[in-house]
Design an enzyme around this catalytic site. Structure first.
Site, mmCIF file in Angstrom:
data_model
loop_
_atom_site.group_PDB
_atom_site.id
_atom_site.type_symbol
_atom_site.label_atom_id
_atom_site.label_comp_id
_atom_site.label_asym_id
_atom_site.label_seq_id
_atom_site.Cartn_x
_atom_site.Cartn_y
_atom_site.Cartn_z
ATOM 1 C CG ASP A 34 -2.148 -0.434 1.205
ATOM 2 O OD1 ASP A 34 -2.604 -0.560 0.078
ATOM 3 O OD2 ASP A 34 -2.779 -0.676 2.242
ATOM 4 C CE LYS A 56 -6.804 0.733 -0.227
ATOM 5 N NZ LYS A 56 -7.506 0.176 0.895
ATOM 6 C CG MET A 171 -7.755 7.695 7.572
ATOM 7 S SD MET A 171 -8.667 6.282 6.913
ATOM 8 C CE MET A 171 -9.232 5.476 8.389
#
Ligand code: SAH
Length: 501
Positions: A34, A56, A171
């Site tokens: 990732d 991502k 996040m």
């Protein structure tokens, strides 16, 4: 059938990878990774490992999750061992659980290698223990960015609002105003401390502490962006007292290391430990010379020489490599006096069981000659195993003093096949503070790869030279050394940079 390893890569500091994770990275046949806070570990993959990026960053998915799952299963079905590497911990907001379920359904064996999650590590590096008996009895890990396809939020703000739990949001930067608003609405005091830690555990870590009431505005004013961890609760008040990482003297300073890869590790490690963002840019490649017959002849008759003078760690390394290749060892040096040009060379000798009879106080050829003359080297046979091309002062001066000198090339250096583009870009972005030069050839090669005008156009870039010889090569390119130690060694160079920073 093979095994899939769901592996956590930790929060970014390369030291914060588990031993188990390292083992899996080193042995896997396929690496599927990732977007990571640090991709340096990928160098550990086997040469023939298939390395696939499915990362991502923010909302932009390189490969949708179902395609990632298919890819993992497809690779596993070929009988290969697959490392699925994810930032932090694979089961903490990493969708590792979903991948594991797919593997079970596909009947593929898997193992999980937990990692250090950013929600614990980033606060710790910012002086914030996520639990502390004086402040909280629990800690809660929360996503600040829920699955956008969900109809109803899974958050129960009244629970977060009314507990005294430390709240750690992942996040969450974009939704910070909403998060702060909801927490205050549901009972958290407006003056509750809130911390943001960006790029936690990395050399570019930054952090800030505010209050629920002000944090959205403060974070915006300071330009805080992802990836950041948001911590809410009394523990954030410890930030000033317990902060340690951001006090590192070179934190965030960009330092270019131009030494050959084989030699760079010591300097790279010291610089990283001091907090610097190290750019490894090996300008020199080192190779054994192609004169086996000549070397072998000399090695078989070492006893003819009274002195062996080593002028570099590489000289020692390649000399011993050749010795071992023909089935000989350090006993061949019995009865021969040995000199080392500096402490690192002396250490390399010690590793091979040889304590140098002479190490000069200053580490340049002229001082070696003086010292050796005092030890009565006149008229003696002196062999100098070294690079094919090097300064001739030492052999010439020794010859003048009446020695029978022979230079034995055991290795050679050439320009490394590196592109200067990354360094030029980093310089243009103001990310480089020091370029370190540890020999004249690093200077010459560096300016083959990076245009001198680029360096001149970046006022924040300082030139650090290990000693006067390197500095005089620099002046040939129109540069003065901004930093130069008294003591021409790597520790000396580091000390000089610390004094300057
Ligand atoms: N599995 C990861 C989390 C993935 S979600 C883990 O266990 O750490 C991605 C979020 O993690 C980012 O948006 C950010 O909030 C956080 N994050 C990851 N690395 C970080 C770092 N080095 N510093 C601060 N936050 C980080």
């Amino acid at each position: 059938m093979s095994t899939v390893y769901l592996v956590g890569a930790g929060p970014g500091d390369p030291g914060m990878l588990t031993l188990k994770a390292k083992e899996v990275i080193e042995t896997c046949d396929v690496m599927i990774y990732d977007y990571l806070a640090n991709a340096d570990f990928l160098h550990w993959c086997k040469e023939d490992c298939e390395v696939l990026y499915v990362g991502k960053k923010g909302g932009d998915h390189t490969l949708p999750q179902d395609k990632i799952n298919e890819l993992i299963i497809e690779k596993a079905r070929t009988g290969k061992s697959v490392c699925r590497l994810k930032g932090g911990d694979p089961y903490v907001f990493g969708r590792g659980g979903e991948e594991a379920e797919e593997l079970v359904e596909a009947g593929i064996d898997f193992e999980v290698v937990p990692g250090i999650t950013a929600g614990v590590a980033a606060p710790a590096y910012a002086g914030i223990p996520v639990t502390h008996r004086d402040h909280t009895t629990s800690v809660c890990f929360i996503t600040g960015h829920e699955d956008p396809t969900k109809e109803k939020s899974g958050h129960d703000w009244s629970v977060y609002g009314q507990s005294n739990s430390t709240l750690v949001f992942y996040m969450g930067v974009k939704n910070l105003p909403m998060i702060a608003e909801n927490l205050m609405k549901h009972g958290r005091a407006a003056d509750t401390p809130v911390a943001l830690v960006r790029w936690g555990t990395r050399c570019n870590q930054t952090s800030m502490v505010s209050t629920l009431e002000n944090v959205a505005e403060d974070a915006k004013a300071r330009g805080f962006k992802a990836p950041s961890i948001i911590v809410v609760g009394g523990v954030c008040s410890l930030h000033d007292k317990l902060g340690w990482f951001e006090k590192k003297p070179l934190l965030g300073k960009g330092v270019v290391v131009t030494r050959a890869r084989e030699q760079a590790s010591g300097l790279v490690k010291i610089m990283r430990d001091l907090g610097a963002c190290v750019y490894e840019f090996p300008t020199i490649a080192i190779e054994p010379v192609d004169n086996d017959a000549e070397i072998e002849e000399h090695l078989l008759q070492l006893g003819r020489w009274d002195w062996l003078v080593f002028t570099s760690v590489n000289g020692v390394k390649h000399f011993w490599n050749r010795l071992e290749e023909i089935g000989l060892d350090s006993r061949m040096l019995g009865g021969i006096e040995v000199a080392a040009i500096g402490p690192a060379t002396a250490d390399a000798l010690r590793e091979r069981g040889i304590i140098a009879d002479f190490v000069p106080e200053k580490y340049v050829a002229e001082h070696v000659v003086d010292g050796l003359l005092k030890l009565g080297v006149q008229g003696k046979n002196v062999l100098i195993p070294r690079a094919r091309v090097a300064r001739e002062v030492l052999p010439e001066e020794l010859a003048k003093a009446g020695c029978n000198v022979k230079v034995l090339p055991v290795y050679e250096t050439r320009l490394a096949e590196e592109s200067g583009e990354t360094i030029e870009e980093a310089m243009a972005l103001g990310k480089i503070n020091y370029v370190t030069f540890t020999s004249s050839s690093t200077v010459e090669n560096f300016f083959e790869l990076v245009r001198p005008e680029t360096v001149k156009g970046c006022p924040e870039v300082k030139i650090a030279s290990i000693g006067p010889i390197t500095a005089s090569t620099l002046s040939g390119f129109g540069f003065e050394a901004d930093v130069q130690p008294q003591d021409y060694t790597i520790p000396g160079l580091v000390g000089a940079i610390l004094d300057d920073a």
